[in-house]
Design a protein around this motif. Sequence first.
Motif, PDB file in Angstrom:
ATOM      1  N   THR A  10       0.856  -1.190   0.000  1.00  0.00           N
ATOM      2  CA  THR A  10       0.000   0.000   0.000  1.00  0.00           C
ATOM      3  C   THR A  10       0.890   1.238   0.000  1.00  0.00           C
ATOM      4  OG1 THR A  10      -1.717  -1.157   1.244  1.00  0.00           O
ATOM      5  CG2 THR A  10      -1.798   1.255   1.227  1.00  0.00           C
ATOM      6  N   THR A  11       0.632   2.107  -0.943  1.00  0.00           N
ATOM      7  CA  THR A  11       1.410   3.347  -1.069  1.00  0.00           C
ATOM      8  C   THR A  11       0.508   4.539  -0.777  1.00  0.00           C
ATOM      9  OG1 THR A  11       2.844   2.371  -2.748  1.00  0.00           O
ATOM     10  CG2 THR A  11       2.774   4.780  -2.632  1.00  0.00           C
ATOM     11  N   ALA A  12       1.023   5.486  -0.013  1.00  0.00           N
ATOM     12  CA  ALA A  12       0.249   6.695   0.310  1.00  0.00           C
ATOM     13  C   ALA A  12       0.177   7.617  -0.898  1.00  0.00           C
ATOM     14  CB  ALA A  12       0.887   7.421   1.488  1.00  0.00           C
ATOM     15  N   LEU A  13      -1.004   8.173  -1.130  1.00  0.00           N
ATOM     16  CA  LEU A  13      -1.200   9.224  -2.134  1.00  0.00           C
ATOM     17  C   LEU A  13      -1.250  10.546  -1.374  1.00  0.00           C
ATOM     18  CD1 LEU A  13      -3.895   7.550  -4.406  1.00  0.00           C
ATOM     19  CD2 LEU A  13      -1.419   7.644  -4.757  1.00  0.00           C
ATOM     20  N   ILE A  14      -0.209  11.328  -1.510  1.00  0.00           N
ATOM     21  CA  ILE A  14      -0.060  12.533  -0.696  1.00  0.00           C
ATOM     22  C   ILE A  14      -1.079  13.595  -1.106  1.00  0.00           C
ATOM     23  CG2 ILE A  14       1.536  14.309   0.105  1.00  0.00           C
ATOM     24  CD1 ILE A  14       2.273  11.423   0.872  1.00  0.00           C
ATOM     25  N   ALA A  15      -1.809  14.110  -0.112  1.00  0.00           N
ATOM     26  CA  ALA A  15      -2.779  15.178  -0.371  1.00  0.00           C
ATOM     27  C   ALA A  15      -2.048  16.451  -0.789  1.00  0.00           C
ATOM     28  CB  ALA A  15      -3.601  15.440   0.886  1.00  0.00           C
ATOM     29  N   CYS A  29       2.473  31.348  -0.788  1.00  0.00           N
ATOM     30  CA  CYS A  29       3.086  30.029  -0.828  1.00  0.00           C
ATOM     31  C   CYS A  29       2.114  29.044  -1.448  1.00  0.00           C
ATOM     32  CB  CYS A  29       3.466  29.580   0.585  1.00  0.00           C
ATOM     33  SG  CYS A  29       4.566  28.156   0.601  1.00  0.00           S
ATOM     34  N   SER A  30       2.625  28.183  -2.326  1.00  0.00           N
ATOM     35  CA  SER A  30       1.749  27.248  -3.025  1.00  0.00           C
ATOM     36  C   SER A  30       2.475  25.942  -3.289  1.00  0.00           C
ATOM     37  CB  SER A  30       1.293  27.852  -4.367  1.00  0.00           C
ATOM     38  OG  SER A  30       0.404  26.981  -5.039  1.00  0.00           O
ATOM     39  N   SER A  31       1.700  24.907  -3.543  1.00  0.00           N
ATOM     40  CA  SER A  31       2.254  23.604  -3.913  1.00  0.00           C
ATOM     41  C   SER A  31       2.242  23.468  -5.426  1.00  0.00           C
ATOM     42  CB  SER A  31       1.434  22.474  -3.284  1.00  0.00           C
ATOM     43  OG  SER A  31       1.565  22.479  -1.893  1.00  0.00           O
ATOM     44  N   ILE A  32       3.392  23.225  -5.980  1.00  0.00           N
ATOM     45  CA  ILE A  32       3.525  23.048  -7.418  1.00  0.00           C
ATOM     46  C   ILE A  32       3.674  21.549  -7.701  1.00  0.00           C
ATOM     47  CG2 ILE A  32       4.858  23.634  -9.478  1.00  0.00           C
ATOM     48  CD1 ILE A  32       3.464  25.992  -8.112  1.00  0.00           C
ATOM     49  N   PRO A  33       2.791  20.963  -8.527  1.00  0.00           N
ATOM     50  CA  PRO A  33       2.894  19.528  -8.798  1.00  0.00           C
ATOM     51  C   PRO A  33       4.090  19.194  -9.687  1.00  0.00           C
ATOM     52  CG  PRO A  33       1.161  20.502 -10.141  1.00  0.00           C
ATOM     53  CD  PRO A  33       1.647  21.585  -9.225  1.00  0.00           C
ATOM     54  N   GLN A  34       4.703  18.075  -9.403  1.00  0.00           N
ATOM     55  CA  GLN A  34       5.761  17.528 -10.246  1.00  0.00           C
ATOM     56  C   GLN A  34       5.427  16.063 -10.532  1.00  0.00           C
ATOM     57  OE1 GLN A  34       9.440  18.247  -8.057  1.00  0.00           O
ATOM     58  NE2 GLN A  34       9.850  20.040  -9.310  1.00  0.00           N
ATOM     59  N   PHE A  35       5.912  15.558 -11.673  1.00  0.00           N
ATOM     60  CA  PHE A  35       5.498  14.235 -12.124  1.00  0.00           C
ATOM     61  C   PHE A  35       6.686  13.379 -12.555  1.00  0.00           C
ATOM     62  CE2 PHE A  35       2.066  17.195 -12.775  1.00  0.00           C
ATOM     63  CZ  PHE A  35       0.934  16.510 -12.349  1.00  0.00           C
ATOM     64  N   ASP A  36       6.620  12.107 -12.161  1.00  0.00           N
ATOM     65  CA  ASP A  36       7.509  11.078 -12.715  1.00  0.00           C
ATOM     66  C   ASP A  36       6.691  10.282 -13.726  1.00  0.00           C
ATOM     67  OD1 ASP A  36       9.394  11.937 -10.935  1.00  0.00           O
ATOM     68  OD2 ASP A  36       9.179  10.235  -9.568  1.00  0.00           O
ATOM     69  N   LEU A  93       8.958  16.201 -13.678  1.00  0.00           N
ATOM     70  CA  LEU A  93       8.462  17.068 -14.745  1.00  0.00           C
ATOM     71  C   LEU A  93       7.531  18.131 -14.170  1.00  0.00           C
ATOM     72  CD1 LEU A  93       7.551  14.614 -17.662  1.00  0.00           C
ATOM     73  CD2 LEU A  93       9.622  15.966 -17.379  1.00  0.00           C
ATOM     74  N   PRO A  94       7.680  19.384 -14.594  1.00  0.00           N
ATOM     75  CA  PRO A  94       6.683  20.389 -14.208  1.00  0.00           C
ATOM     76  C   PRO A  94       5.365  20.095 -14.924  1.00  0.00           C
ATOM     77  CG  PRO A  94       8.243  21.319 -15.771  1.00  0.00           C
ATOM     78  CD  PRO A  94       8.761  19.955 -15.410  1.00  0.00           C
ATOM     79  N   TYR A  95       4.328  20.754 -14.434  1.00  0.00           N
ATOM     80  CA  TYR A  95       2.979  20.428 -14.919  1.00  0.00           C
ATOM     81  C   TYR A  95       2.838  20.641 -16.429  1.00  0.00           C
ATOM     82  CZ  TYR A  95      -2.115  20.323 -15.197  1.00  0.00           C
ATOM     83  OH  TYR A  95      -3.409  20.013 -15.530  1.00  0.00           O
ATOM     84  N   GLU A 118       1.790   7.822 -14.566  1.00  0.00           N
ATOM     85  CA  GLU A 118       2.420   8.971 -13.905  1.00  0.00           C
ATOM     86  C   GLU A 118       2.349   8.825 -12.395  1.00  0.00           C
ATOM     87  OE1 GLU A 118      -1.894  10.088 -14.072  1.00  0.00           O
ATOM     88  OE2 GLU A 118      -0.469   9.284 -15.545  1.00  0.00           O
ATOM     89  N   ASP A 119       3.398   9.295 -11.727  1.00  0.00           N
ATOM     90  CA  ASP A 119       3.421   9.442 -10.262  1.00  0.00           C
ATOM     91  C   ASP A 119       3.597  10.924  -9.987  1.00  0.00           C
ATOM     92  OD1 ASP A 119       3.135   6.827  -9.389  1.00  0.00           O
ATOM     93  OD2 ASP A 119       5.266   6.393  -9.651  1.00  0.00           O
ATOM     94  N   ASP A 120       2.673  11.490  -9.213  1.00  0.00           N
ATOM     95  CA  ASP A 120       2.775  12.923  -8.935  1.00  0.00           C
ATOM     96  C   ASP A 120       3.221  13.161  -7.505  1.00  0.00           C
ATOM     97  OD1 ASP A 120       0.167  11.865  -8.263  1.00  0.00           O
ATOM     98  OD2 ASP A 120      -0.350  13.894  -7.645  1.00  0.00           O
ATOM     99  N   ARG A 121       3.918  14.249  -7.310  1.00  0.00           N
ATOM    100  CA  ARG A 121       4.329  14.715  -5.985  1.00  0.00           C
ATOM    101  C   ARG A 121       4.281  16.237  -6.033  1.00  0.00           C
ATOM    102  NH1 ARG A 121       8.822  12.397  -8.100  1.00  0.00           N
ATOM    103  NH2 ARG A 121       8.649  10.654  -6.646  1.00  0.00           N
TER     104      ARG A 121
END
Length: 657
Positions: A10-15, A29-36, A93-95, A118-121
């Motif tokens: 089980t892997t956590a999907l970060i909010a 301040c903001s959260s910028i998504p990045q992707f593998d 990768l940036p969005y 894709e895996d996002d963080r």
Amino acid sequence: MAAKEMRTRTTALIAERGNIYTEDSSLLCSSIPQFDVHIDFSVISTKLFNKEIDTLSLCLSRLFKDETAGQYKQELTDAFTSQDRYYTFKKNLPYYQYEAIRAFPIFNKGKNRGGFIEDDRERRLNPYGLLAYRTIGLWRENSQIIGLEATYDSVLKGINGSRLEEKLTATTWVPIEGSEVEAQDGKDIVTTIDVGIQDVAEHALMSVLKEYECSYGTCIVMEVSTGKIRAMVNLGRQKDSTYWEDYNYALMPTEPGSTFKLTTLLSLLNDKYITVDKTVDAEGGAIHFGDRVMHDSHLGLHEMPIWKAYALSSNAAMAKLAYTYYDKDPQQYINNLHRLNLDKPTGIDLKGERRPYVKTPGDKTWSQTTLPWMATGYEVMITPLHTCMLYNAVANNGKMMKPYLVSSIREYGREIKKIGPTVVVEHIADPSAIAQLQRCTQAVITEGTAKSIASPFYSISGKTGTAQVADKGITYADGVYQGSFVGYFPSDFPKYTICVVIRTKPNSNEYYGGTIAAPVFRMVSDKIFASGIGSWEGQVDSIAKSGKNKVLVNKATEKSYKVLLASMGKTEKVPAGRVNSVMQMTVDSTKRLTVQAQKVYHGIVPDVTGMGLKDAVYLLENEGMQVQIQGKGRVQLQSVPPGTRIIKGQNITLQLS
């Protein structure tokens, strides 16, 4: 069963972390998504791959500009030939790149046909960089959190989701479709920070720190009526001589120096021992207490009114007053400090505030000299935020407000919690004492230690402070000082309180609060006033702007206004008033003049500050008062506070600018 469990996890999907905004919706301040991006080549048909590989390779080469189309084709063909089921193609990768790549040939067929996984963080971004960095805070995964990011972490972080993954090889895991539990994104917080004020405060403080190579400094801007923190700057000198928001100096207790004299004056006034017109003898600026001598920074001061001793920051005079009235019962003085909450944290919604230290007569370190030294700001430790809160209460006519940084919490743009002002102490003193304190703080600028920052456009009240430092491995012999200035403006209708505290380098040539801290105050207050940020009504001048598109002209009598308007060729009507009426003219953005009467009550001292001498003398003598005059110009101070009941024949001194 056990074998199957070993092949799944089980892997956590970060909010997604919530954003931090200002009240005018500027993003702090903001959260910028990045992707593998990974590719499952086992689901891509040979026909699709052969048909689109050239186009896909060309698109990738143009987007990333790191390899030729031929190199991309070779790389992808090798992976397709080996039927790699979880091929790691690109990381972080940036969005915009993620959106572009998923629309390319083959990948646009999705996960089941195009093999696109894709895996996002997220990455935390502060758009303003250094601006309010220590206050807003820092969030990094698996790192210590600071600032508002730490204080409101439970609100910002949301609730993580989860998904099941299946093990393909020793190092490769792939998601199991349909197993995901979605994350609940974090909520947004709205701060009281004003980006414009924060920016000018940072630049003003930085300029002085660099000029004198100071160790560190802090600048706090508080809204008088609410306690909202509009700016909080903390800058420390680094090894390479640059400055960075490294620690929250605003929340660190130190010996405050002469700005603490306000508490001594306040205690004496509350206990009805003095009025500020009573005299005190500074005895040349050197007085013995026990085995020590309390010195003034400039010797030669003798008998003078207490308000002047405060304005000139006489250590000897303040120490003498405290010793005279509290030596037999020093706990009475300490109790007055407790009532001001100076022995408790301010309670600001920011982690890291350190507890202040106020000595009591029962402490082992209490001595015969503690009381006079405490009266001048030594042997007691409070934070710059405490000092700011105290002077803000004087500006707020005695009401002490709790400082705070977050005004609301939002979810999907909707406000779900509003955070309003909190009163800490309803009345720190009675109206007469507050009026006298306000007189004293204004005298610091008109004829005291901060005359250099007086403005021709608006009035300032405050206090300088200079303390020799002995803490954190520093001794008095090292020649390190703390220069400070705390004040509010405009004096007649205060909008903002600003506290500036600066620690010098060892043996600096410039260390007085009036020299290094007061100019920072003036730079910040000038910018705020000129920008009209306070939405106040100010005097007519070359820089004043008003949020209400209105300015005020100085008070005068009915007769004076009639003469003024007639000389200007204006026909605006002046209200008919009594003999001792006061008029006030307003001018709006269309240059329309309006004259309104302000009632003056018979038998009560009127407020004549800002008036011309002729009109002020006319009003006061008409009420039977004997007027004495010091200086030239308009009335800056009056010795008998407005609202005081008049005694026929009573003397009143008018201090002119």
